[in-house]
Design a protein around this motif. Structure first.
Motif, PDB file in Angstrom:
ATOM      1  N   ASP A  11     -45.881  -8.446 -34.218  1.00  0.00           N
ATOM      2  CA  ASP A  11     -47.012  -7.759 -34.779  1.00  0.00           C
ATOM      3  C   ASP A  11     -46.725  -6.345 -35.194  1.00  0.00           C
ATOM      4  N   LEU A  12     -45.618  -5.806 -34.776  1.00  0.00           N
ATOM      5  CA  LEU A  12     -45.313  -4.409 -34.981  1.00  0.00           C
ATOM      6  C   LEU A  12     -46.277  -3.576 -34.176  1.00  0.00           C
ATOM      7  N   MET A  13     -47.502  -3.612 -34.561  1.00  0.00           N
ATOM      8  CA  MET A  13     -48.471  -2.836 -33.824  1.00  0.00           C
ATOM      9  C   MET A  13     -49.166  -3.773 -32.888  1.00  0.00           C
ATOM     10  N   ASP A  70     -46.108  -7.683 -42.970  1.00  0.00           N
ATOM     11  CA  ASP A  70     -45.587  -6.353 -43.277  1.00  0.00           C
ATOM     12  C   ASP A  70     -46.727  -5.337 -43.225  1.00  0.00           C
ATOM     13  N   MET A  71     -46.359  -4.101 -42.938  1.00  0.00           N
ATOM     14  CA  MET A  71     -47.351  -3.040 -43.053  1.00  0.00           C
ATOM     15  C   MET A  71     -47.125  -2.333 -44.381  1.00  0.00           C
ATOM     16  N   VAL A  72     -48.204  -2.031 -45.081  1.00  0.00           N
ATOM     17  CA  VAL A  72     -48.047  -1.271 -46.305  1.00  0.00           C
ATOM     18  C   VAL A  72     -48.765   0.065 -46.178  1.00  0.00           C
ATOM     19  N   LEU A  73     -48.103   1.077 -46.709  1.00  0.00           N
ATOM     20  CA  LEU A  73     -48.699   2.402 -46.766  1.00  0.00           C
ATOM     21  C   LEU A  73     -49.414   2.498 -48.104  1.00  0.00           C
ATOM     22  N   VAL A  74     -50.710   2.718 -48.045  1.00  0.00           N
ATOM     23  CA  VAL A  74     -51.540   2.622 -49.243  1.00  0.00           C
ATOM     24  C   VAL A  74     -52.204   3.956 -49.540  1.00  0.00           C
ATOM     25  N   SER A 105     -45.528   2.310 -50.131  1.00  0.00           N
ATOM     26  CA  SER A 105     -44.304   1.860 -49.494  1.00  0.00           C
ATOM     27  C   SER A 105     -44.600   0.769 -48.479  1.00  0.00           C
ATOM     28  N   LEU A 106     -43.529   0.303 -47.926  1.00  0.00           N
ATOM     29  CA  LEU A 106     -43.577  -0.900 -47.120  1.00  0.00           C
ATOM     30  C   LEU A 106     -42.884  -0.639 -45.797  1.00  0.00           C
ATOM     31  N   PHE A 107     -43.448  -1.178 -44.751  1.00  0.00           N
ATOM     32  CA  PHE A 107     -42.838  -1.029 -43.442  1.00  0.00           C
ATOM     33  C   PHE A 107     -42.788  -2.374 -42.745  1.00  0.00           C
ATOM     34  N   ARG A 108     -41.626  -2.704 -42.228  1.00  0.00           N
ATOM     35  CA  ARG A 108     -41.478  -4.004 -41.589  1.00  0.00           C
ATOM     36  C   ARG A 108     -40.713  -3.893 -40.286  1.00  0.00           C
ATOM     37  N   ASN A 109     -41.226  -4.529 -39.267  1.00  0.00           N
ATOM     38  CA  ASN A 109     -40.511  -4.580 -38.009  1.00  0.00           C
ATOM     39  C   ASN A 109     -39.419  -5.639 -38.097  1.00  0.00           C
TER      40      ASN A 109
END
Lengths: 219, 219
Positions: free
Chosen positions: A75-77, B143-147, B212-216
DNA sequence: CGCTAAACTAAACATTTGTTCAGTATCGCT
DNA sequence: AGCGATACTGAACAAATGTTTAGTTTAGCG
């Protein structure tokens, strides 16, 4: 990656709802709250989807009310708690790589400040990936990787590591076979690198374990 | 400033138990579980302590089973003095998405602190991607995205936007054609969403532009 | 002493909640 | 056509859970 059995549409919807609900309310939803959200007219519709999710390993259930537990920890977070505070930020050096056949060098260019939720309180650095060797694993050239500065241990199964070499910084799968470290790319067109423990000037130097990936999307 | 009223012994014991329980089980304990732990012979003993804890602002209760919520005691961000990182870091809310056909909601779950080099000094938020619609573009589910919080403009060519809809948060290519916004996935199996400007309840709501994109990576 | 607050026991009660059983309907596949 | 999986409706039930009311005990305090 161990491909998780895929979900149907309603399974995906409900699973997403559960994760959102837990993140927001800090407790799992009840069956009837899911029912309401999905506009079902029977709780059994929910029950069956939950059965499927459990069978597929996405959730687990115990006894009692609100007993759904999310099993995915990718989940990352897993934002259970985390209240924001400034001691939650750590400086992370952005490293540039200089490689000479005889002696590699890494120099910090600047520090980025990142939430410790991302660094997981480990000693990290940022590297820019310099080749497409892990393209098939979703890591592209020019991506930034957040790397924990440590040697992989035997217990690290299938971790990705960052290494520096002639080509700059690369990411590879880490395998330890016959006393030797094998660095394996996901693309076949990139050849495997083998590092002998006694070698004086190895062709690549492992600098740490890849924790996460950062990519600029907007040009 | 609000001097935290101190707790009695049993109040403290129970409050600590609740904290531990939530950390371990990812859901609050039931009244009777607390009763068992405390070796009370009546649930009312628990009820009274919980009343006191609520009155003192340590917990809150909603309706339904397992409704105890631990309230953050740490005063919100201590935007105190010169942590050297401060001016380089921006708080970015991590948003959870609730979608109802008639009215969408987004709630901040917590703040992540990110270097302004990443946020580019814009008003940003973090969203977790809830489907595989942009898999072919390298943006994966979870994925997490920075928006950046803004409506795309005409000059934005081929930007990726984040939107919220029934399925949660999604990322799509943004196209403006004939007065209408088209949200296009990279995978053919995801159908295009078209948003009419006059539509009262559109099937998706654009919330911003993906920076941008953030992924664990590490599990 | 008498008062009050906290800390309980005991017993009921009302909801909330998970589960199950009996159906209907649709879809893809054989 | 028949079969199995998925996706539901509807209804009922039992267990889990929160809440309340009535009473007992202890300790501190004026």
């Amino acid at each position: 990656m161990p491909e998780q059995s895929s979900l149907t549409e309603s399974q995906n919807k409900i699973f997403n709802f559960i994760t959102r609900y837990v993140a927001e309310h800090k407790r799992p939803p009840s069956v009837r709250e899911i029912q309401k959200q999905m506009k079902y007219k029977s709780t059994n519709a929910v029950a069956e989807v939950l059965d499927a999710l459990e069978k597929k390993g996405y959730i687990a259930r115990r006894s009692g009310a609100r007993s759904i537990e999310i099993l995915q920890q990718d989940d990352l977070m897993n934002f259970g708690f985390g209240s924001p505070a400034l001691d939650k930020v750590a400086p992370v050096p952005l490293m540039s790589v200089d490689w000479f056949a005889k002696g590699e060098k890494m120099k910090p260019i600047s520090n980025l400040y990142l939430d410790k939720m991302l660094t997981q309180n480990r000693e990290c650095m940022l590297l820019r990936v310099d080749d497409d060797g892990m393209e098939k694993s979703g890591i592209l050239k020019r991506d930034m990787v957040l790397v924990e500065k440590r040697e992989p241990s035997a217990s690290d199964k299938d971790v990705l590591v960052a290494a520096i070499c002639e080509d700059g910084a690369i990411v590879r799968s880490y395998r330890f076979i016959n006393e030797r470290v094998h660095l394996v790319a996901s693309s076949r067109s990139y050849s495997e690198r083998v590092i002998n423990p006694n070698e004086k000037f190895p062709e690549a130097l492992v600098v740490g374990v890849v924790l996460s990936l950062f990519r600029n999307i907007l040009r």
